[in-house]
Write a protein that holds these residues in place. Structure first.
Motif, PDB file in Angstrom:
ATOM      1  N   ILE A  40      20.006  38.739 114.695  1.00  0.00           N
ATOM      2  CA  ILE A  40      20.499  37.140 114.309  1.00  0.00           C
ATOM      3  C   ILE A  40      20.198  36.342 115.319  1.00  0.00           C
ATOM      4  N   ASP A  41      20.193  36.677 116.342  1.00  0.00           N
ATOM      5  CA  ASP A  41      19.878  35.676 117.460  1.00  0.00           C
ATOM      6  C   ASP A  41      18.304  35.417 117.622  1.00  0.00           C
ATOM      7  N   GLU A  42      17.354  36.022 116.873  1.00  0.00           N
ATOM      8  CA  GLU A  42      15.995  35.701 116.829  1.00  0.00           C
ATOM      9  C   GLU A  42      15.776  34.889 115.601  1.00  0.00           C
ATOM     10  N   LEU A  43      16.521  34.595 114.855  1.00  0.00           N
ATOM     11  CA  LEU A  43      16.435  33.690 113.712  1.00  0.00           C
ATOM     12  C   LEU A  43      16.679  32.277 114.190  1.00  0.00           C
ATOM     13  N   THR A  44      15.834  31.422 113.619  1.00  0.00           N
ATOM     14  CA  THR A  44      16.005  29.931 113.611  1.00  0.00           C
ATOM     15  C   THR A  44      17.383  29.478 113.120  1.00  0.00           C
ATOM     16  N   LYS A  45      17.864  28.292 113.225  1.00  0.00           N
ATOM     17  CA  LYS A  45      19.025  27.698 112.680  1.00  0.00           C
ATOM     18  C   LYS A  45      18.824  27.626 110.926  1.00  0.00           C
ATOM     19  N   VAL A  46      17.553  27.448 110.658  1.00  0.00           N
ATOM     20  CA  VAL A  46      17.394  27.127 109.320  1.00  0.00           C
ATOM     21  C   VAL A  46      17.378  28.594 108.483  1.00  0.00           C
ATOM     22  N   GLU A  47      16.821  29.763 109.150  1.00  0.00           N
ATOM     23  CA  GLU A  47      16.651  31.000 108.750  1.00  0.00           C
ATOM     24  C   GLU A  47      18.410  31.370 108.644  1.00  0.00           C
ATOM     25  N   LYS A  48      19.094  31.206 109.593  1.00  0.00           N
ATOM     26  CA  LYS A  48      20.380  31.712 109.752  1.00  0.00           C
ATOM     27  C   LYS A  48      21.034  31.071 108.548  1.00  0.00           C
TER      28      LYS A  48
END
Length: 638
Positions: A603-611
């Motif tokens: 999850i930490d590798e995802l951007t804010k939009v992806e999350k």
């Protein structure tokens, strides 16, 4: 055609895609140009190798059989009923028909001129999307009525109907196009085109495309006297030119030509008219691509003589999946293409095993189960399969089963060398539990469905997603019939299946944060397979069996069909269908990036939009859970 007849036709068409995406005035325009064709029983409308018609067709009444030639025999591919669209090949190809359309009974079809309908395709994205689906939509069961009113594709070349994948491959085109300046004289440009044996020239300004001239421009603007032969090219060129990136696929090219009603596309470095020209794509290039590329991977599979050669094909499929995702090809199309190619790999693995062991002592069926049984296996996950052989005399049973266990062992060994790991739970045809006679399998399914228990139900659900890869189709039909019969009024079975669907731990915690792993090698990661995707898979299977949706195993397709047969809850089903695609794409991209199953997302590798997008895709799961509790009498939740 009189207004009253046209209105009646328009009212009829309005019920079916793609016509339902047009307004009534547009439908009247289409209807007034329609030809009505009356076909007597067994009358042929077009047949294999016929030249393409200038119209495509919609069944008004009766039934039209579509057939292809496979292994030198005419094979029924599909039956078209009222509202079904067929004969769309003229939209996309210039070579002849690849199937035969024949009236099964006295029928009426509407012939819709391609020229009349093309403008509506260009103006309406939904109509365009519908046509795009033709490349990857096939109904394998010729008697399937579940897809009534949907498009029936006729891009069929092989017995596994998988040639459509060619449309997603990159295109070979002219990488040394003729380039001219806008101040060039028409006469000089025409002379250059003649000398270079080309039918077009890109008009450039500092190597950026600003227009295009073709033979058509010379005919329509010079030959008729509108402009003199001494005019400059800027007077007759078509501008702006339609530009595309270098890795464009056959499908994308065809649809852009269709959308903009042009005959050429200009290839540039970044796909815009603000970058350098790299080539030109013509309609001829697409014709060549279709005529000379009738299923390269499938042919390679059929010619393969070793696991190493099959592995090479599987690696090419991975590249195809990656490029398709990069081009934003719809995931259901990628599933369909990938599923057919993987099925062909499994089939060839069985054939190679038979070559080693000798002819089988009885007829049998090799079924893929689980993700490949649903045609959702884009990544190199583990194997899941069963083998069912026909009943034999008691004195032959031991020897027959011994042969098929050896066949299962040899086939799974081949697939392991291709890259598919052995199932850690042993759900493979090499396991004596899952390699047995038809009668034994009937007993097994009866046990799972009539007297389900906690222990058996943990493993049984995977066996309700199956797809034949090799062997006797009637054996698969027998299992399908059995499931249908046993599901009727079987509250106990649906109780267990429903509870199983709701048993997964929630994807989000009370604070709407991702429930990540708390220990182990995946600590801190989100289990997207078991906490997000599988609840949707289980829910789709549960409702599909309860509503007797036969022959539809894919999760996305199940939800789409459920929306049609259970319209009261269509919004829930459609939301789940969309969520499944989003979650599956997250998992696939993760797996391709890390060369693994993609089950755990960092999850930490995802951007804010992806999350946020991932979190939004989890929302329909609550709606599905509530619907399951509402529809079925679940003892655990009563």
């Amino acid at each position: 055609m009189s207004n009253s007849i046209a209105e009646n036709i328009a009212i009829f068409l309005k019920e079916y895609a793609p016509f339902k995406y047009l307004n009534f005035e547009e439908l009247i325009q289409v209807a007034t140009s329609i030809g009505v064709v009356n076909l007597e029983k067994h009358k042929v409308l077009f047949q294999i190798n016929d030249k393409l018609h200038e119209s495509f067709y919609v069944v008004a009444s009766g039934v039209i059989n579509l057939s292809v030639i496979a292994d030198s025999e005419e094979t029924l591919l599909n039956k078209c009923y009222a509202g079904d669209v067929f004969g769309l090949r003229p939209f996309f190809a210039k070579n002849n028909y690849m199937m035969t359309a024949k009236a099964r009974e006295e029928s009426i079809v509407y012939a819709i001129p391609i020229k009349v309908f093309k403008p509506f395709v260009a103006q309406n994205p939904q109509v365009l999307d519908f046509l795009l689906e033709s490349f990857a939509t096939n109904t394998r069961n010729p008697f399937d009525k579940e897809n009534r009113g949907k498009l029936i594709t006729d891009n069929v070349y092989t017995d596994v109907q998988s040639n459509e994948f060619q449309y997603f491959q990159s295109l070979t085109y002219n990488k040394t196009p003729l380039k001219v300046n806008k101040t060039s004289i028409v006469k000089d440009a025409a002379q250059l085109m003649t000398e270079n044996l080309v039918d077009s020239a890109i008009v450039v300004d500092q190597n950026y495309p600003i227009g295009i001239v073709t033979d058509t421009d010379f005919r329509n603007k010079i030959a008729n006297g509108r402009f003199p032969i001494t005019a400059t090219l800027d007077k007759i060129m078509s501008s702006p030119v339609i530009t595309v990136p270098e890795n464009i696929s056959v499908a994308e090219s065809q649809l852009l030509l269709l959308k903009y009603n042009v005959s050429h596309l200009c290839v540039t470095v970044d796909g815009s008219d603000k970058s350098e020209v790299k080539g030109i794509i013509s309609e001829h290039d697409l014709i060549v691509a279709q005529a000379n590329n009738p299923g390269v991977l499938i042919k390679e599979i059929k010619r393969s003589l070793s696991p190493k050669e099959l592995k090479s094909v599987r690696e090419k499929l991975t590249e195809l999946i990656q490029s398709s995702l990069a081009k934003n090809i719809p995931l259901p199309h990628i599933y369909n293409i990938s599923g057919e190619i993987i099925t062909a790999i499994i089939k060839r693995a069985v054939e190679l095993a038979i070559l080693d062991l000798g002819s089988p002592p009885a007829r049998f069926a090799w079924l893929s189960i689980g993700s490949q049984g649903r045609k959702e296996q884009l990544l190199l996950t583990d194997q899941d399969s069963i083998l069912i052989f026909e009943d034999v005399a008691a004195e032959k049973y031991r020897d027959v089963k011994d042969y098929f266990l050896k066949l299962g062992k040899r086939t799974t060994e081949i697939l392991e060398k291709v890259g598919y790991n052995y199932c850690p739970n042993g759900h493979m045809a090499s396991n004596m539990l899952w390699c047995k006679s038809l009668s034994d399998w009937i007993k097994q399914y009866n046990s799972w469905m009539k007297t389900p228990g906690e222990n058996s139900n943990d493993i049984s659900s995977i066996f309700f997603d199956y797809e034949i890869a090799f062997g006797e189709g009637k054996i698969e039909d027998t299992i399908a019939d059995l499931v249908l019969i046993n599901s009727k009024n079987n509250a106990l079975f649906f109780d267990y299946l429903g509870n199983d669907a709701l048993r997964k731990s929630p994807a989000l915690n009370f604070f709407k944060k991702f429930n990540v792993e708390e220990e182990g090698e995946n600590k801190g990661k989100f289990d997207i397979k078991n906490k997000a995707i599988m609840p949707l898979v289980d829910g789709a299977r549960l409702f599909s069996i309860s509503l007797n949706l036969r022959g539809i195993n894919n999760t996305f397709s199940r939800f789409k069909q459920l929306a049609l047969v259970d319209p009261k809850f269509s919004e829930v089903y459609l939301n789940c269908a969309d969520a499944f695609l989003i979650l599956s794409k997250f998992r696939t991209l993760e797996g391709l990036k890390n060369d693994n199953s993609g089950d755990f997302i960092n999850i930490d590798e995802l951007t804010k939009v992806e999350k946020e997008r991932l979190k939004n895709a989890l929302m329909p799961m609550k709606e599905l859970e509530d619907l399951i509790k509402d529809k079925f009498q679940l003892t655990q939740f009563s």
